[in-house]
Structure formats: C-alpha cells, structure tokens
Design a protein around this motif. Structure first.
Motif, PDB file in Angstrom:
ATOM      1  N   ALA A  14      37.006  20.360  35.505  1.00 36.81           N
ATOM      2  CA  ALA A  14      35.569  20.216  35.689  1.00 36.81           C
ATOM      3  C   ALA A  14      35.016  21.531  36.234  1.00 36.81           C
ATOM      4  N   PRO A  15      33.725  21.817  36.025  1.00 40.30           N
ATOM      5  CA  PRO A  15      33.137  23.038  36.567  1.00 40.30           C
ATOM      6  C   PRO A  15      33.403  23.168  38.059  1.00 40.30           C
ATOM      7  N   GLN A  16      33.892  24.337  38.476  1.00 45.33           N
ATOM      8  CA  GLN A  16      34.287  24.512  39.873  1.00 45.33           C
ATOM      9  C   GLN A  16      34.620  25.976  40.141  1.00 45.33           C
ATOM     10  N   ALA A  17      34.764  26.289  41.432  1.00 49.22           N
ATOM     11  CA  ALA A  17      35.263  27.604  41.843  1.00 49.22           C
ATOM     12  C   ALA A  17      36.782  27.585  41.748  1.00 49.22           C
ATOM     13  N   ILE A  18      37.357  28.731  41.426  1.00 51.65           N
ATOM     14  CA  ILE A  18      38.810  28.830  41.327  1.00 51.65           C
ATOM     15  C   ILE A  18      39.262  30.091  42.071  1.00 51.65           C
ATOM     16  N   GLY A  19      40.321  29.947  42.851  1.00 54.28           N
ATOM     17  CA  GLY A  19      40.782  31.045  43.675  1.00 54.28           C
ATOM     18  C   GLY A  19      41.375  32.176  42.856  1.00 54.28           C
ATOM     19  N   THR A  20      40.866  33.379  43.045  1.00 54.14           N
ATOM     20  CA  THR A  20      41.312  34.561  42.307  1.00 54.14           C
ATOM     21  C   THR A  20      41.470  35.717  43.295  1.00 54.14           C
ATOM     22  N   VAL A  21      41.996  36.832  42.797  1.00 52.86           N
ATOM     23  CA  VAL A  21      42.192  38.024  43.627  1.00 52.86           C
ATOM     24  C   VAL A  21      41.230  39.107  43.171  1.00 52.86           C
ATOM     25  N   LEU A  22      40.565  39.736  44.117  1.00 54.43           N
ATOM     26  CA  LEU A  22      39.573  40.762  43.833  1.00 54.43           C
ATOM     27  C   LEU A  22      40.174  41.893  43.000  1.00 54.43           C
ATOM     28  N   GLY A  23      39.509  42.236  41.897  1.00 54.19           N
ATOM     29  CA  GLY A  23      39.955  43.341  41.065  1.00 54.19           C
ATOM     30  C   GLY A  23      40.921  42.964  39.970  1.00 54.19           C
ATOM     31  N   TYR A  24      41.435  41.739  39.971  1.00 54.42           N
ATOM     32  CA  TYR A  24      42.363  41.302  38.931  1.00 54.42           C
ATOM     33  C   TYR A  24      41.593  40.714  37.756  1.00 54.42           C
ATOM     34  N   ALA A  25      42.084  40.980  36.563  1.00 50.52           N
ATOM     35  CA  ALA A  25      41.513  40.398  35.352  1.00 50.52           C
ATOM     36  C   ALA A  25      42.391  39.230  34.912  1.00 50.52           C
ATOM     37  N   TYR A  26      41.765  38.155  34.499  1.00 44.04           N
ATOM     38  CA  TYR A  26      42.477  36.960  34.048  1.00 44.04           C
ATOM     39  C   TYR A  26      42.018  36.647  32.624  1.00 44.04           C
ATOM     40  N   GLY A  27      42.776  37.163  31.656  1.00 42.62           N
ATOM     41  CA  GLY A  27      42.360  37.052  30.268  1.00 42.62           C
ATOM     42  C   GLY A  27      42.178  35.632  29.791  1.00 42.62           C
TER      43      GLY A  27
END
Length: 255
Positions: free
Chosen positions: A128-141
């Motif tokens: 469902a639409p939501q925030a997802i934890g990521t790392v600053l500067g990383y690209a997630y293709g």
C-alpha cells in the motif's frame, strides 16, 4: 671511503622513508559489518579488512578519506582518491575515464525488509502507499518506478544501520537493506524481534575502481585483488563478518 658515505646516507634515508600512500574512499553511510568509523577513521569491518589486505599486498600505506556518499563522484573526478571499493558498474551511466574496474569482489543482494511480525513474502508493487526506509544517496532501481508514481516514497537515513533501527522502532513498516547488513543487525536481537526478509529486490557484483595515474600502482592493485580472490583471502574476510559465499559468488571477470 668519503665517497661511500653520501651513498650510504642516501640508501639509509630511502630505506627509512614511508611507503607510498594509496588513498581509499570510505562512504560515511557504511556501517557494520561493512565498516565502523571512529574519529573519521575506519577501525574494523569487512571493507576495512579488504582495504588493509590490498595495501599489504601492494606494499603501500593506506590512507582513508571518509566522505558523504554524494561526494564520492566529485572526489573521483578531482583526483582526491585512488581506490573506491564496494561499487557496481550498474551505478554509472558513463564509464569513468580515469578509473579502471577490478574483478568483481562481493556479490550483494538488496532485500525488502519487514518487521518481526511480517511473515509473508511480498513484492514492493503489492505494498500500500507508504514511506519506505532507504539510505541517503543510494539508488534503488527496482523501486524507482514506484517512487516516481508516488506509490512509495523514500524515508532516507544517513546509514544502513539507522534505516534498520528505525524499522525496528516502528517508524515505518518496510525498509531496503543489503542482506549482509540485515544479518548483522539481526544477530543482536532475540529471535522474536528479528526483522524479516520479504523479497530480493536486486543482485549485483561489486568490485573496486582504481585511478589510472603514474603515481598510483593501478595494475598492482588489480593484480592483488585477483591473487586475493584466487587464494580465498577475500572469502575468508567475508566469512569473518557472516558473509560466507558473498565473495565466492562474485564472478571472477573484469566488467
């Protein structure tokens, strides 16, 4: 005898001189088991051990430059670093002209992670639409189309460890992590609180990039990595940090 004294002095001075310096980049977003940094200097971790081993093999003194991930490309272009490790050919649209690639060193899997109660595997497009934890500067293709559509949005942290800590604290429901960092994080948690892998998002071979410059032992570094790979040293380093098979799965070829 008088003629020999200057020669002996020159030889002694040369013998006592420090070995040449090789400048390695360290992304400040790295955390254990990849790297632990204290006082702007790395002190332990898989990549620290790898870089130390490269320096020993080549006969140079390692110098570590801790940089924000978004500054790494600038440092490469300005000649401020000589070696950048833990990098994939997939991260560059254009091949950097003044750097050459090593053989692949580590095979990495990026995974979608849920909390301890997330038991069913799922795909990101099913979320469902939501925030997802990521790392600053990383690209997630894999996730980028979902970010562009607004179905998911990034909740950036400065390091992988912080992203997982926020997930564990319930700041969001899902995060992205490399599998090795997730395994390391879960080691410190009781079985009932460990974060769960829901899906493999991407797999990629990571290696090193070495600057081509007369003052840099470029070919020496490349050959050292081949020797370390063939001897099993890279695999042994990975195993020390729970990464059995991570080095062994990386194809032994030059990108």
């Amino acid at each position: 005898m008088r003629r020999l004294l200057p020669l002996l002095l020159l030889w002694t001075t040369h013998s006592l001189a420090d070995p040449p310096v090789l400048r390695f980049s360290v992304a400040e977003s790295w955390s254990m088991p990849l790297m632990r940094v204290e006082g702007d200097q790395p002190v332990e971790g898989l990549l620290f051990d790898l870089m130390q081993a490269i320096a020993r093999e080549v006969g140079v003194r390692p110098e570590y430059h801790v940089l924000a991930r978004l500054r790494l490309q600038e440092a490469m272009e300005s000649g401020d670093i000589d070696v950048r490790c833990y990098v994939s050919t997939q991260w560059f649209q254009d091949r950097p002209g003044n750097f050459v690639w090593s053989i692949p060193v580590i095979h990495q899997r990026d995974v979608l992670v849920g909390g301890a109660d997330a038991s069913n595997p799922t795909r990101p497009e099913q979320l469902a639409p939501q925030a997802i934890g990521t790392v600053l500067g990383y690209a997630y293709g894999t996730l980028q189309p979902l970010f562009e559509q607004g179905r998911l949005h990034r909740e950036d942290s400065r390091s992988q460890l912080l992203a997982l800590q926020k997930l564990h604290a319930g700041r969001y429901l899902h995060a992205v992590s490399n599998e090795l960092s997730l395994q390391w994080f879960n080691q410190g948690l009781p079985a009932g609180q460990q974060l769960q892998t829901l899906a493999v998002l991407e797999e990629q071979d990571l290696g090193c990039m070495v600057r081509t410059d007369p003052g840099v032992p470029t070919q020496g570094v490349l050959r050292a990595l081949v020797r370390m790979k063939q001897s099993g040293e890279i695999e042994r380093i990975s195993q020390r940090y729970g990464g059995a098979g991570y080095a062994g799965n990386a194809a032994a070829r030059t990108p």
